[in-house]
Design a protein around this motif. Structure first.
Motif, PDB file in Angstrom:
ATOM      1  N   SER A  86       0.827  -1.216   0.000  1.00 44.07           N
ATOM      2  CA  SER A  86       0.000   0.000   0.000  1.00 44.07           C
ATOM      3  C   SER A  86       0.858   1.261   0.000  1.00 44.07           C
ATOM      4  O   SER A  86       0.713   2.134   0.869  1.00 44.07           O
ATOM      5  CB  SER A  86      -0.953   0.016   1.195  1.00 44.07           C
ATOM      6  OG  SER A  86      -1.722  -1.162   1.260  1.00 44.07           O
ATOM      7  N   PRO A  87       1.787   1.401  -0.947  1.00 47.86           N
ATOM      8  CA  PRO A  87       2.707   2.555  -0.913  1.00 47.86           C
ATOM      9  C   PRO A  87       2.000   3.889  -1.124  1.00 47.86           C
ATOM     10  O   PRO A  87       2.380   4.893  -0.506  1.00 47.86           O
ATOM     11  CB  PRO A  87       3.692   2.248  -2.048  1.00 47.86           C
ATOM     12  CG  PRO A  87       2.943   1.362  -2.983  1.00 47.86           C
ATOM     13  CD  PRO A  87       2.042   0.534  -2.124  1.00 47.86           C
ATOM     14  N   PHE A  88       0.966   3.914  -1.994  1.00 48.42           N
ATOM     15  CA  PHE A  88       0.299   5.183  -2.260  1.00 48.42           C
ATOM     16  C   PHE A  88      -0.528   5.650  -1.059  1.00 48.42           C
ATOM     17  O   PHE A  88      -0.646   6.855  -0.814  1.00 48.42           O
ATOM     18  CB  PHE A  88      -0.577   5.060  -3.508  1.00 48.42           C
ATOM     19  CG  PHE A  88       0.200   5.037  -4.783  1.00 48.42           C
ATOM     20  CD1 PHE A  88       0.553   6.213  -5.420  1.00 48.42           C
ATOM     21  CD2 PHE A  88       0.619   3.837  -5.341  1.00 48.42           C
ATOM     22  CE1 PHE A  88       1.300   6.211  -6.596  1.00 48.42           C
ATOM     23  CE2 PHE A  88       1.360   3.816  -6.515  1.00 48.42           C
ATOM     24  CZ  PHE A  88       1.704   4.998  -7.140  1.00 48.42           C
ATOM     25  N   LEU A  89      -1.105   4.703  -0.305  1.00 46.61           N
ATOM     26  CA  LEU A  89      -1.856   5.072   0.895  1.00 46.61           C
ATOM     27  C   LEU A  89      -0.931   5.716   1.916  1.00 46.61           C
ATOM     28  O   LEU A  89      -1.210   6.812   2.421  1.00 46.61           O
ATOM     29  CB  LEU A  89      -2.530   3.835   1.484  1.00 46.61           C
ATOM     30  CG  LEU A  89      -3.224   4.042   2.838  1.00 46.61           C
ATOM     31  CD1 LEU A  89      -4.362   5.038   2.715  1.00 46.61           C
ATOM     32  CD2 LEU A  89      -3.721   2.712   3.388  1.00 46.61           C
ATOM     33  N   PHE A  90       0.187   5.072   2.228  1.00 51.02           N
ATOM     34  CA  PHE A  90       1.120   5.615   3.216  1.00 51.02           C
ATOM     35  C   PHE A  90       1.799   6.880   2.703  1.00 51.02           C
ATOM     36  O   PHE A  90       2.058   7.808   3.471  1.00 51.02           O
ATOM     37  CB  PHE A  90       2.167   4.570   3.576  1.00 51.02           C
ATOM     38  CG  PHE A  90       1.629   3.418   4.377  1.00 51.02           C
ATOM     39  CD1 PHE A  90       1.020   3.626   5.598  1.00 51.02           C
ATOM     40  CD2 PHE A  90       1.726   2.127   3.900  1.00 51.02           C
ATOM     41  CE1 PHE A  90       0.523   2.575   6.336  1.00 51.02           C
ATOM     42  CE2 PHE A  90       1.229   1.061   4.623  1.00 51.02           C
ATOM     43  CZ  PHE A  90       0.623   1.281   5.840  1.00 51.02           C
ATOM     44  N   GLY A  91       2.089   6.922   1.405  1.00 50.06           N
ATOM     45  CA  GLY A  91       2.769   8.086   0.851  1.00 50.06           C
ATOM     46  C   GLY A  91       1.915   9.338   0.913  1.00 50.06           C
ATOM     47  O   GLY A  91       2.375  10.403   1.351  1.00 50.06           O
ATOM     48  N   PHE A  92       0.652   9.223   0.496  1.00 49.54           N
ATOM     49  CA  PHE A  92      -0.219  10.401   0.511  1.00 49.54           C
ATOM     50  C   PHE A  92      -0.716  10.722   1.918  1.00 49.54           C
ATOM     51  O   PHE A  92      -1.025  11.879   2.212  1.00 49.54           O
ATOM     52  CB  PHE A  92      -1.394  10.184  -0.436  1.00 49.54           C
ATOM     53  CG  PHE A  92      -1.060  10.485  -1.872  1.00 49.54           C
ATOM     54  CD1 PHE A  92      -1.159  11.782  -2.360  1.00 49.54           C
ATOM     55  CD2 PHE A  92      -0.611   9.489  -2.723  1.00 49.54           C
ATOM     56  CE1 PHE A  92      -0.834  12.078  -3.679  1.00 49.54           C
ATOM     57  CE2 PHE A  92      -0.286   9.770  -4.045  1.00 49.54           C
ATOM     58  CZ  PHE A  92      -0.393  11.064  -4.522  1.00 49.54           C
ATOM     59  N   LEU A  93      -0.798   9.709   2.807  1.00 51.35           N
ATOM     60  CA  LEU A  93      -1.154   9.994   4.193  1.00 51.35           C
ATOM     61  C   LEU A  93      -0.087  10.844   4.859  1.00 51.35           C
ATOM     62  O   LEU A  93      -0.388  11.830   5.544  1.00 51.35           O
ATOM     63  CB  LEU A  93      -1.347   8.679   4.957  1.00 51.35           C
ATOM     64  CG  LEU A  93      -1.699   8.806   6.442  1.00 51.35           C
ATOM     65  CD1 LEU A  93      -3.037   9.516   6.616  1.00 51.35           C
ATOM     66  CD2 LEU A  93      -1.728   7.435   7.098  1.00 51.35           C
ATOM     67  N   ALA A  94       1.176  10.493   4.646  1.00 48.54           N
ATOM     68  CA  ALA A  94       2.274  11.304   5.192  1.00 48.54           C
ATOM     69  C   ALA A  94       2.303  12.689   4.562  1.00 48.54           C
ATOM     70  O   ALA A  94       2.601  13.684   5.231  1.00 48.54           O
ATOM     71  CB  ALA A  94       3.603  10.584   4.964  1.00 48.54           C
ATOM     72  N   ALA A  95       1.985  12.770   3.259  1.00 49.44           N
ATOM     73  CA  ALA A  95       1.976  14.067   2.588  1.00 49.44           C
ATOM     74  C   ALA A  95       0.871  14.967   3.128  1.00 49.44           C
ATOM     75  O   ALA A  95       1.066  16.172   3.308  1.00 49.44           O
ATOM     76  CB  ALA A  95       1.813  13.869   1.084  1.00 49.44           C
ATOM     77  N   MET A  96      -0.305  14.380   3.393  1.00 52.67           N
ATOM     78  CA  MET A  96      -1.409  15.173   3.936  1.00 52.67           C
ATOM     79  C   MET A  96      -1.101  15.673   5.338  1.00 52.67           C
ATOM     80  O   MET A  96      -1.530  16.758   5.724  1.00 52.67           O
ATOM     81  CB  MET A  96      -2.693  14.347   3.933  1.00 52.67           C
ATOM     82  CG  MET A  96      -3.252  14.073   2.553  1.00 52.67           C
ATOM     83  SD  MET A  96      -4.782  13.132   2.598  1.00 52.67           S
ATOM     84  CE  MET A  96      -5.852  14.296   3.454  1.00 52.67           C
ATOM     85  N   THR A 107       5.222  16.066   8.912  1.00 50.79           N
ATOM     86  CA  THR A 107       5.974  15.118   8.083  1.00 50.79           C
ATOM     87  C   THR A 107       6.594  14.025   8.940  1.00 50.79           C
ATOM     88  O   THR A 107       6.602  12.846   8.558  1.00 50.79           O
ATOM     89  CB  THR A 107       7.069  15.857   7.298  1.00 50.79           C
ATOM     90  OG1 THR A 107       6.482  16.943   6.572  1.00 50.79           O
ATOM     91  CG2 THR A 107       7.736  14.934   6.315  1.00 50.79           C
ATOM     92  N   THR A 108       7.110  14.383  10.119  1.00 52.22           N
ATOM     93  CA  THR A 108       7.695  13.386  11.022  1.00 52.22           C
ATOM     94  C   THR A 108       6.640  12.414  11.521  1.00 52.22           C
ATOM     95  O   THR A 108       6.856  11.193  11.552  1.00 52.22           O
ATOM     96  CB  THR A 108       8.381  14.084  12.206  1.00 52.22           C
ATOM     97  OG1 THR A 108       9.356  15.002  11.711  1.00 52.22           O
ATOM     98  CG2 THR A 108       9.046  13.078  13.110  1.00 52.22           C
ATOM     99  N   LEU A 109       5.478  12.947  11.921  1.00 51.52           N
ATOM    100  CA  LEU A 109       4.397  12.074  12.378  1.00 51.52           C
ATOM    101  C   LEU A 109       3.889  11.189  11.247  1.00 51.52           C
ATOM    102  O   LEU A 109       3.566  10.012  11.460  1.00 51.52           O
ATOM    103  CB  LEU A 109       3.251  12.924  12.937  1.00 51.52           C
ATOM    104  CG  LEU A 109       3.551  13.715  14.210  1.00 51.52           C
ATOM    105  CD1 LEU A 109       2.350  14.552  14.610  1.00 51.52           C
ATOM    106  CD2 LEU A 109       3.938  12.779  15.347  1.00 51.52           C
ATOM    107  N   GLY A 110       3.805  11.743  10.033  1.00 52.84           N
ATOM    108  CA  GLY A 110       3.361  10.948   8.897  1.00 52.84           C
ATOM    109  C   GLY A 110       4.328   9.830   8.549  1.00 52.84           C
ATOM    110  O   GLY A 110       3.912   8.774   8.053  1.00 52.84           O
ATOM    111  N   ALA A 111       5.622  10.034   8.797  1.00 52.30           N
ATOM    112  CA  ALA A 111       6.614   8.991   8.516  1.00 52.30           C
ATOM    113  C   ALA A 111       6.592   7.880   9.553  1.00 52.30           C
ATOM    114  O   ALA A 111       7.019   6.759   9.274  1.00 52.30           O
ATOM    115  CB  ALA A 111       8.004   9.618   8.458  1.00 52.30           C
ATOM    116  N   THR A 112       6.078   8.168  10.756  1.00 51.09           N
ATOM    117  CA  THR A 112       6.076   7.165  11.819  1.00 51.09           C
ATOM    118  C   THR A 112       5.202   5.964  11.461  1.00 51.09           C
ATOM    119  O   THR A 112       5.558   4.815  11.754  1.00 51.09           O
ATOM    120  CB  THR A 112       5.579   7.802  13.131  1.00 51.09           C
ATOM    121  OG1 THR A 112       6.393   8.936  13.435  1.00 51.09           O
ATOM    122  CG2 THR A 112       5.646   6.810  14.275  1.00 51.09           C
ATOM    123  N   ILE A 113       4.058   6.211  10.807  1.00 49.26           N
ATOM    124  CA  ILE A 113       3.125   5.129  10.496  1.00 49.26           C
ATOM    125  C   ILE A 113       3.733   4.115   9.531  1.00 49.26           C
ATOM    126  O   ILE A 113       3.729   2.906   9.812  1.00 49.26           O
ATOM    127  CB  ILE A 113       1.804   5.713   9.957  1.00 49.26           C
ATOM    128  CG1 ILE A 113       1.172   6.629  11.003  1.00 49.26           C
ATOM    129  CG2 ILE A 113       0.843   4.597   9.558  1.00 49.26           C
ATOM    130  CD1 ILE A 113      -0.065   7.354  10.517  1.00 49.26           C
TER     131      ILE A 113
END
Length: 369
Positions: free
Chosen positions: A225-235, A244-250
């Protein structure tokens, strides 16, 4: 310089009163703030639909509907991945409990703080604790979801009202000023609207760029699920410096839970570190920072104050509101020092620029004589 303690007292009392009002009325003010920013970015769309012959109510409704279609399309695109991740939560919970129990047992063997600490006993106690706390977690989740949807409905209603009453609201604000200053107030309101519009459009472009960069990197690493995690971190990058740091944690935790190699989470950390470095030094200043024109001190203070007053919503809203406050203060001679404190321009550079402009004005005047 004469210091008036009466003015200092009134200034501090006004500041404390303002923060008290912001805290007490956040149920209404947060949807209002969100609706104001959304109406700024929907204003060109609404105006374009009106130019095709639609009235203001139809144009506002269609503009909001288009926004919901875009958001709904994005959620539908990732819906299957979200459902699959929700089904894997139980296995993730068991793996986390096992990992923590193993770590505690190893630590206890070297630095003993409990006698007869066993791994299976820790796992059973952890599962029992999670079972007992699931009721309160469910209640908090339900309460948070209800508050979210109530705020969402209020935001949609306020956005619709802002769009259909924008002309009347602008005129009423203009008539507060004297007749000779009404045109100046109108230009100030237009500048405030442009700041909010450029900020949101810049954030949208930034989210698309970061989402694609994160997704392609996670796909190369081999994360599901790279696009889900990628756009979640971007949002989550909407919240500057922290998001950005919190988005990378997931995705890092997900990589740790789903792979046996330690190098996969390390690669994910390296990916997000590189993307965040590029975003902080190149993309954000060029795409978003130019529209805000705030210095780093003002941006960090707005984030801290917003977080203390409104939480996450305050961290999102207070940054563009600080930029709008700078535009407002710049129109009044008494408030220009505050605008200079908030702005990103160096005072010395402004002074040199004004001197150069003054020389050119003198040359032109001398040429006409």
């Amino acid at each position: 310089m004469h210091l008036s303690f009466q003015r200092v007292f009134f200034a501090l009392a006004t500041a404390f009163g303002l923060f008290a009002v912001l805290g007490l009325a956040k149920v209404v003010l947060i949807p209002l703030g969100m609706a104001l920013l959304i109406s700024f970015i929907l204003f060109p769309v609404c105006k374009k639909i009106e130019s095709w012959g639609a009235n203001k109510m139809v144009a506002a409704f269609l503009s909001i509907l288009m926004l919901f279609i875009i958001i709904g399309g994005g959620l539908t695109l990732f819906s299957t991945q979200i459902i699959r991740l929700s089904q894997e939560v139980n296995s993730f919970t068991d793996k986390i409990m096992t990992t923590l129990s193993d770590a505690l047992v190893v630590v206890n063997k070297n630095v003993q703080f409990l006698d007869d600490l066993e791994r299976d006993q820790l796992i059973d106690q952890g599962k029992e604790w999670m079972k007992n706390s699931s009721g309160s977690l469910l209640r908090n989740t339900f309460s948070g979801t209800a508050n979210f949807f109530a705020g969402l409905v209020s935001t949609v209603i306020f956005t619709f009202l802002f769009l259909i009453y924008r002309a009347g609201l602008t005129k009423s604000l203009m008539y507060i000023a004297s007749e000779e200053n009404r045109l100046r107030v109108f230009h100030m309101l237009k500048n405030i609207q442009k700041v909010g519009q450029k900020y949101l459009s810049g954030m949208f472009i930034l989210i698309i760029i970061l989402g694609l960069a994160n997704s392609i990197g996670l796909w190369i690493i081999g994360i599901d699920s790279p696009f889900l995690f990628g756009f979640l971190a971007a949002m989550m990058s909407i919240v500057p410096y922290v998001g950005t740091t919190l988005g990378a944690t997931i995705p890092v935790i997900y990589a740790f839970m789903t792979t046996d190699s330690i190098w996969t989470p390390v690669a994910v950390i390296g990916l997000f570190w590189g993307v965040q470095t590029i975003e902080s030094n190149f993309l954000n200043p060029k795409i978003v920072g130019s529209s805000l024109n705030l210095n780093a001190l003002a941006a960090i203070l707005s984030l801290l104050i917003g977080a203390s007053v409104w939480g996450i919503a305050g961290m999102v809203l207070f940054l563009p509101f600080a930029a709008m406050l700078r535009v407002f203060c710049n129109e009044f001679m008494e408030l220009k020092p505050l605008a200079m404190i908030l702005g990103s321009d160096v005072i010395g550079n402004d002074g040199r620029q004004k001197d150069e402009e003054g020389k050119w004005v003198k040359k032109i005047k001398a040429w006409f004589k």
